[in-house]
Motif scaffolding. Structure first.
Motif, PDB file in Angstrom:
ATOM      1  N   GLY B 129      30.580  12.409 -39.110  1.00 12.22           N
ATOM      2  CA  GLY B 129      30.169  11.343 -38.390  1.00 12.22           C
ATOM      3  C   GLY B 129      28.876  11.344 -37.709  1.00 12.22           C
ATOM      4  O   GLY B 129      28.073  10.660 -37.412  1.00 12.22           O
ATOM      5  N   ILE B 130      28.791  12.643 -36.874  1.00 15.14           N
ATOM      6  CA  ILE B 130      27.567  12.993 -36.066  1.00 15.14           C
ATOM      7  C   ILE B 130      26.356  13.150 -37.222  1.00 15.14           C
ATOM      8  O   ILE B 130      25.460  12.607 -36.787  1.00 15.14           O
ATOM      9  N   ASN B 143      14.853  17.189 -39.989  1.00 13.15           N
ATOM     10  CA  ASN B 143      14.960  17.152 -38.420  1.00 13.15           C
ATOM     11  C   ASN B 143      16.507  17.271 -37.873  1.00 13.15           C
ATOM     12  O   ASN B 143      16.800  17.740 -36.976  1.00 13.15           O
ATOM     13  N   TRP B 147      17.555  19.667 -35.425  1.00 10.16           N
ATOM     14  CA  TRP B 147      17.841  19.186 -33.921  1.00 10.16           C
ATOM     15  C   TRP B 147      19.161  18.711 -34.077  1.00 10.16           C
ATOM     16  O   TRP B 147      19.739  18.568 -32.768  1.00 10.16           O
ATOM     17  N   VAL B 148      20.171  18.746 -34.960  1.00  9.46           N
ATOM     18  CA  VAL B 148      21.300  18.257 -34.776  1.00  9.46           C
ATOM     19  C   VAL B 148      22.591  19.347 -35.423  1.00  9.46           C
ATOM     20  O   VAL B 148      23.309  19.668 -34.576  1.00  9.46           O
ATOM     21  N   PRO B 151      21.897  23.125 -33.860  1.00  5.15           N
ATOM     22  CA  PRO B 151      22.167  23.274 -32.371  1.00  5.15           C
ATOM     23  C   PRO B 151      24.069  23.488 -32.292  1.00  5.15           C
ATOM     24  O   PRO B 151      24.589  23.955 -31.709  1.00  5.15           O
ATOM     25  N   LEU B 152      24.553  22.480 -33.167  1.00  3.68           N
ATOM     26  CA  LEU B 152      26.039  22.331 -33.205  1.00  3.68           C
ATOM     27  C   LEU B 152      26.662  23.560 -33.775  1.00  3.68           C
ATOM     28  O   LEU B 152      27.737  24.079 -33.211  1.00  3.68           O
ATOM     29  N   ARG B 155      26.962  26.629 -31.891  1.00  8.39           N
ATOM     30  CA  ARG B 155      28.038  26.731 -30.719  1.00  8.39           C
ATOM     31  C   ARG B 155      29.455  26.918 -31.614  1.00  8.39           C
ATOM     32  O   ARG B 155      30.302  27.527 -31.110  1.00  8.39           O
ATOM     33  N   ARG B 228      26.827  24.250 -21.472  1.00  8.50           N
ATOM     34  CA  ARG B 228      26.603  23.540 -20.429  1.00  8.50           C
ATOM     35  C   ARG B 228      27.345  22.135 -20.463  1.00  8.50           C
ATOM     36  O   ARG B 228      27.438  21.583 -19.328  1.00  8.50           O
ATOM     37  N   HIS B 229      26.967  21.372 -21.584  1.00  4.51           N
ATOM     38  CA  HIS B 229      27.416  20.150 -21.696  1.00  4.51           C
ATOM     39  C   HIS B 229      28.996  19.850 -21.223  1.00  4.51           C
ATOM     40  O   HIS B 229      29.321  18.549 -21.318  1.00  4.51           O
ATOM     41  N   ASN B 230      29.646  20.957 -21.558  1.00  2.00           N
ATOM     42  CA  ASN B 230      31.085  20.608 -21.102  1.00  2.00           C
ATOM     43  C   ASN B 230      31.429  21.155 -19.672  1.00  2.00           C
ATOM     44  O   ASN B 230      32.537  20.952 -19.116  1.00  2.00           O
ATOM     45  N   GLU B 232      28.891  21.376 -16.795  1.00  2.00           N
ATOM     46  CA  GLU B 232      28.078  21.196 -15.634  1.00  2.00           C
ATOM     47  C   GLU B 232      28.674  20.183 -14.750  1.00  2.00           C
ATOM     48  O   GLU B 232      28.929  20.312 -13.619  1.00  2.00           O
ATOM     49  N   GLN B 255      40.167  17.669 -19.778  1.00  2.00           N
ATOM     50  CA  GLN B 255      39.015  18.689 -20.317  1.00  2.00           C
ATOM     51  C   GLN B 255      38.428  19.466 -19.096  1.00  2.00           C
ATOM     52  O   GLN B 255      38.336  20.684 -19.416  1.00  2.00           O
TER      53      GLN B 255
END
Lengths: 254, 258
Positions: B129-130, B143, B147-148, B151-152, B155, B228-230, B232, B255
């Motif tokens: 979906g992303i 791109n 960029w998507v 990076p994922l 992780r 950090r998005h989880n 911060e 979470q």
């Protein structure tokens, strides 16, 4: 920039769909769809699950490839050619049932990515643009947050802002409130109603009949891959012609 | 002997030699990690290609080099390729004529084969979906990848990558069979000179342990930065606990506090 030349033309429809056919293996998901959508028109598509309504709007921006018939978007005929698909997608924004935000980017960065990559807009300007649309969906305060830290309703509003940042003429909504907790449906519908006034062409698959009544110019009822009924909102709800629509409305408006 | 199995004086004396060995081990880790990764990307794309023959070739590569034991691979490259006269007379002999070059080649091929699968698994883990959402925004495939997807994927694949790197580091010990004096070879030489089996081997083990743990800590820092998005906002909440309930829906709290 093909599109600009075209919009100078007369009242050509924003979307013109003719004889659209789509198969999944042997299953006929769309069985000859004809639908013209005028510029600025708000269309709500409803129907039982599996009726082909999501497939229909996913064909419009080529997330699904159709097998027969034709789709014209802003005068461009949709083909398998990657350049054409890209051109159409620049003009057509989409909001999904499950938001599909980029989890590794903040709300602001989510909104900035496409303008920066597609249009090469410098960072500062992209940020201004993104903030403008985040304000419009009432999320300016949450711009620096990552999606995991936002509620479902907030995430969906970021997704709307993200689509708006490409300044599309057409917006597709694929059941935008179906994955939300009931108390968050209102905030998303509120934003969508605000958009409706702005003059953008909207095609929305939804079961929110109250929203359809307030906002839609026309409502489309689909079943088994066909358009069963298509009428102005008032007539659609007050005087449904087909038995299938009457049964469907009786179920959903209970 | 002082009751310890380790002769501290010998350990101290061996230190410079062991450090030299560690340096060789570190180079034999870093270069193949680099080359292997660079090789893994195109092979992974081929493996995921719609073109059948290309996917088949890539799969054959992975099956062969993952299946071949590293020791056999090293023998094949070091002793086997030297039998080919054309190669001996060609420009690549600079590479294949030296044990170091052979080791780099064999280790890189081995690492690449494993990384193809790590990479593929990570890319496949990116939610469809992303990717669709990026495509719907009109972002080009290239791109979207940069960029998507990537990076994922990084992780999702970091744990698997860390495992591969750690076991790879220890796997480099095998290069001593082609006369390279890496950490293990140095320890072995000291053992043969002194007949003390414990001191050099245990010292080498300590070096390996330290090396692997430095790598582990680096991975931890990298992971923390990527995630950090989880975390911060969780840190921000900890500073001002009073705000938490007012601002966050209950589902989010789960979470933050597992």
């Amino acid at each position: 920039m093909i599109v600009q030349a075209d919009t100078a033309g007369t009242g050509a429809p924003a979307i013109a769909i003719a004889g659209l056919v789509k198969h999944y293996g042997s299953h006929r998901a769309l069985n000859g769809i004809d639908l013209d959508i005028r510029r600025g028109e708000k269309i709500v598509i409803c129907g039982p699950s599996g009726s082909g309504k999501s497939t229909l709007i996913r064909c419009i921006n080529a997330l699904e490839h159709h097998d027969g018939g034709s789709i014209m978007v802003n005068g461009i005929r949709l083909s398998a050619d990657e350049g054409t698909v890209q051109d159409i997608r620049q003009e057509v924004g989409m909001v999904f049932q499950h938001f599909n935000l980029f989890p590794h980017l903040t709300a602001l960065e989510n909104c900035m990515l496409a303008p920066r990559l597609n249009r090469g807009i410098p960072k500062a300007r992209a940020e201004k643009l993104a903030m403008h649309y985040l304000e419009r969906v009432h999320l300016a305060d949450h711009a620096r947050k990552y999606p995991a830290r936002l509620s479902g309703g907030q995430q969906q509003r970021v997704a709307i802002a993200r689509a708006l940042c490409m300044e599309p003429r057409i917006l597709l909504f694929d059941e935008p409130t179906s994955a939300l907790d009931p108390e968050m449906v209102g905030e998303v519908l509120g934003v969508m109603e605000g958009l409706a006034i702005s003059g953008v062409t909207m095609v929305c698959v939804t079961h929110e009949m109250g929203f359809a009544r307030r906002v839609a110019d026309r409502c489309v009822f689909m079943d088994h891959g066909e358009i069963v009924e298509c009428a102005e909102a008032e007539a659609f709800f007050q005087a449904p012609v087909s038995l299938r629509l009457r049964n469907f409305l009786a179920q959903i408006l209970r | 002997m002082n009751g310890l199995p380790i002769d501290l004086d010998l350990a101290w004396e061996s230190l410079p030699a062991l450090l030299d060995g560690l340096k060789v081990t570190a180079i034999l880790t870093a270069l193949p990690l680099l080359f292997g990764l660079a090789l893994a990307f195109p092979i992974c794309f081929a493996r995921m290609s719609d073109r059948r023959w290309l996917a088949f070739l890539a799969e054959a590569f992975v099956t062969f080099f993952r299946g071949a034991p590293l020791l056999i691979l090293l023998y094949l490259v070091y002793y086997g390729l030297g039998q080919i006269q054309a190669l001996r007379e060609g420009p690549f002999w600079i590479l294949f004529g030296s044990p170091f070059g052979c080791a780099i080649v064999a280790l890189s091929l081995n690492h690449a084969a494993y990384m193809v699968e790590v990479l593929r698994g990570s890319l496949l883990a990116v939610p469809h979906g992303i990717v669709e959402a990026s495509e719907a925004l009109g972002i080009s495939r290239r791109n979207v990848f940069i960029w998507v997807k990537m990076p994922l994927a990084i992780r999702y694949g970091l744990k698997a990558y860390q495992n591969e790197v750690v076991s790879f580091i220890k796997g480099t010990a095998i290069v001593s069979v082609v006369t390279i004096t890496d950490l293990t070879a140095v320890a072995n030489t000291i053992f043969e000179q002194t007949y003390d089996p414990f001191t050099p081997i245990l010292c080498a083990a300590a070096f390996y342990w330290a090396f692997v743990n430095v790598v582990r800590l680096c991975f931890n820092l990298w992971r923390r930065w990527l995630n950090r998005h989880n975390t911060e906002d969780a840190a921000a909440d900890a500073e001002a606990p009073g705000r938490v309930n007012a601002l966050r829906p209950a589902s989010d709290l789960k979470q933050v506090m597992p």
